[in-house]
Enzyme design. Structure first.
Site, mmCIF file in Angstrom:
data_model
loop_
_atom_site.group_PDB
_atom_site.id
_atom_site.type_symbol
_atom_site.label_atom_id
_atom_site.label_comp_id
_atom_site.label_asym_id
_atom_site.label_seq_id
_atom_site.Cartn_x
_atom_site.Cartn_y
_atom_site.Cartn_z
ATOM 1 N N TRP A 1 0.869 -1.038 0.284
ATOM 2 C CA TRP A 1 0.152 0.155 0.162
ATOM 3 C C TRP A 1 0.811 1.594 0.263
ATOM 4 O O TRP A 1 0.542 2.582 -0.280
ATOM 5 C CB TRP A 1 -0.665 -0.166 1.273
ATOM 6 C CG TRP A 1 -1.986 -1.101 0.452
ATOM 7 C CD1 TRP A 1 -2.593 -2.359 1.693
ATOM 8 C CD2 TRP A 1 -2.561 -1.052 -0.082
ATOM 9 N NE1 TRP A 1 -3.281 -2.697 1.041
ATOM 10 C CE2 TRP A 1 -3.895 -2.228 -0.021
ATOM 11 C CE3 TRP A 1 -3.573 -0.505 -1.242
ATOM 12 C CZ2 TRP A 1 -4.739 -2.628 -1.216
ATOM 13 C CZ3 TRP A 1 -4.351 -0.435 -1.594
ATOM 14 C CH2 TRP A 1 -4.970 -1.755 -2.267
ATOM 15 N N ASP B 1 -1.727 6.594 6.234
ATOM 16 C CA ASP B 1 -3.041 5.811 5.077
ATOM 17 C C ASP B 1 -3.485 5.029 6.414
ATOM 18 O O ASP B 1 -3.024 4.150 6.106
ATOM 19 C CB ASP B 1 -2.835 5.027 3.910
ATOM 20 C CG ASP B 1 -3.608 3.583 3.314
ATOM 21 O OD1 ASP B 1 -4.855 4.174 3.696
ATOM 22 O OD2 ASP B 1 -3.177 3.116 2.499
ATOM 23 N N LYS C 1 -12.874 -1.625 5.703
ATOM 24 C CA LYS C 1 -12.038 -2.910 7.776
ATOM 25 C C LYS C 1 -12.585 -2.278 8.415
ATOM 26 O O LYS C 1 -13.455 -2.776 8.787
ATOM 27 C CB LYS C 1 -10.662 -1.286 7.092
ATOM 28 C CG LYS C 1 -9.779 -2.485 5.807
ATOM 29 C CD LYS C 1 -9.703 -2.271 4.588
ATOM 30 C CE LYS C 1 -9.816 -2.907 2.976
ATOM 31 N NZ LYS C 1 -8.593 -1.683 2.177
HETATM 32 C C1 LIG Z 1 -7.624 -1.706 1.357
HETATM 33 C C2 LIG Z 1 -6.772 -0.429 1.346
HETATM 34 C C3 LIG Z 1 -6.439 0.522 0.510
HETATM 35 C C4 LIG Z 1 -6.886 0.705 -0.802
HETATM 36 O O1 LIG Z 1 -8.481 0.699 -0.461
HETATM 37 P P1 LIG Z 1 -9.483 1.543 -1.694
HETATM 38 O O2 LIG Z 1 -10.947 1.886 -1.161
HETATM 39 O O3 LIG Z 1 -9.903 -0.240 -2.190
HETATM 40 O O4 LIG Z 1 -8.766 2.340 -2.456
HETATM 41 C C5 LIG Z 1 -5.346 1.702 0.470
HETATM 42 N N1 LIG Z 1 -4.834 1.143 2.054
HETATM 43 C C6 LIG Z 1 -4.957 0.267 3.021
HETATM 44 C C7 LIG Z 1 -3.746 -0.006 3.687
HETATM 45 C C8 LIG Z 1 -6.305 -0.495 2.299
HETATM 46 O O5 LIG Z 1 -6.102 -1.261 3.901
#
Ligand SMILES: *Cc1c(COP(=O)(O)O)cnc(C)c1O
Length: 360
Positions: free
Chosen positions: A101, A172, A196
């Site tokens: 990520w 993030d 999540k």
């Molecule tokens: C799931 C995830 C993403 C991507 O999320 P989307 O909503 O599919 O764009 C980005 N960063 C992390 C750390 C994630 O777990």
């Protein structure tokens, strides 16, 4: 029958919130309509969005000089939106690379005309570590420092908040937000896809400090532009209404179950139990460095990968679903977000013990 769903995302949501949504799905608040059918500009929905924001502010103790935005495009849109909102052409930005990520966030910055400094890259350990505290120097002329507190695929998590040496820290938090208390004032921007720990996919929550609004490039699309979205209460266009509504219900559930301190204790206990089961066995292994182990995503391998398929199939038959590891990694991965109860983790541990006895 509800299964224990170990998916990394979209992930298991609290049954209390799902049941509440179900009970009012066809007649929301006496409107004779579902929340999916009401106008976002009407009083009822504006109040619903305001409730989600205030519940989030209260749980995370978000200071008054931060704005909460409900955006679309998932967390991935922020890989581009962060540099678009914070930088001018030619600026220097700094990133930490701890896995897949982070790499995508870095690619988002590299696609713009920026000087991208990767201050730490954990490639040498195959991304099973985080850089140790103080091991990297943050350039004073960088506009921000970006990192990924929890790498969802590798199961690697920072045990500390990096010192960004006075420049805005951007995080993030997609797979760790609401898993425990945090000090929001340490950050310039926090963003997180909802699917999540917060609700359905499609909604991305951005928490941004006031002084970082209004620095975007003129080419930034309005729906990704923090200031315009802040000024329009995230309603420059039609917001993801159902996602915002469900977020509110899930935040109520977090508050009712004791808030983030209690959530953090439960999450730590769940993770400790599963790591102990893995570590105490010769059959299962987790590759991540002890000080970088995630509370949320726990990858593990079997002594013989030829048994992987049988493990996944038998687990599924036992009501333990989505345990296959990420397609790029293999093995297993148990994602144990907020909505996964200790009973689910214990059921997985019992299954693992049983599987080992029959196959070791
Ligand atoms: C799931 C995830 C993403 C991507 O999320 P989307 O909503 O599919 O764009 C980005 N960063 C992390 C750390 C994630 O777990």
């Amino acid at each position: 029958m509800r299964v224990y769903n170990f998916s990394a995302g979209p992930a298991m949501l609290p049954i209390e919130a799902l049941t509440a949504a179900q009970s009012e799905l066809t007649d929301w608040g006496g409107s004779g309509m579902s929340v999916l059918e009401v106008t976002h500009r009407g009083k009822p929905f504006v109040a619903c969005a305001a409730h989600a924001e205030s519940a989030l502010r209260s749980l995370l103790a978000i200071p008054d000089n931060y704005r909460v935005l409900f955006l679309q495009g998932g967390a991935s849109a922020q890989f581009s939106a962060v540099p678009m909102n914070l930088t001018a052409s030619g600026d220097k930005v700094a990133y930490l690379n701890t896995g897949q990520w982070s790499a995508k966030a870095i690619a988002g910055a590299c696609a713009q005309d920026l000087d991208v400094a990767v201050l730490a890259d954990e490639k040498a350990t195959s991304y099973t570590t985080v850089p140790s505290e103080g091991s990297f120097a943050v350039p004073a002329d960088a506009v921000y420092l970006h990192y990924t507190p929890n790498e969802t695929i590798g199961g690697v998590e920072f045990g500390y908040v990096p010192d960004s040496a006075g420049i805005p820290l951007v995080a993030d938090m997609s797979s760790t937000i609401l898993s425990r208390p945090i000090d929001v004032s340490r950050f310039g921007v926090i963003y997180a896809g909802a699917q999540k720990n917060m609700g359905p996919s499609g909604l991305c929550v951005v928490i941004v400090r006031d002084d970082l609004l209004g620095h975007s490039r003129s080419t930034t699309p309005g729906i990704l532009e923090y200031k315009q979205m802040a000024e329009s209460d995230s309603m420059l266009n039609t917001p993801p209404t159902f996602g915002i509504y469900l977020l509110g219900l899930i935040l109520d559930w977090v508050a009712e179950t004791g808030g983030l301190a209690a959530m953090g204790e439960r999450n730590q206990a769940k993770a400790q139990a599963l790591y102990a089961a893995i570590d105490n066995s010769q059959f299962y292994a987790n590759p991540v460095a002890l000080d970088a182990r995630s509370w949320m995503n726990i990858p593990f391998t079997l002594a013989d990968p030829a048994l992987d398929k049988a493990f996944v199939a038998q687990a599924e038959a036992a009501g333990l679903t989505n345990l296959a590891g990420h397609r790029s990694v293999g093995g297993m991965r148990a994602s144990i977000y907020n909505a996964m109860p200790m009973e689910g983790v214990q059921a997985l541990i019992d299954f693992m013990t049983d599987f080992e006895q029959h196959n070791a």
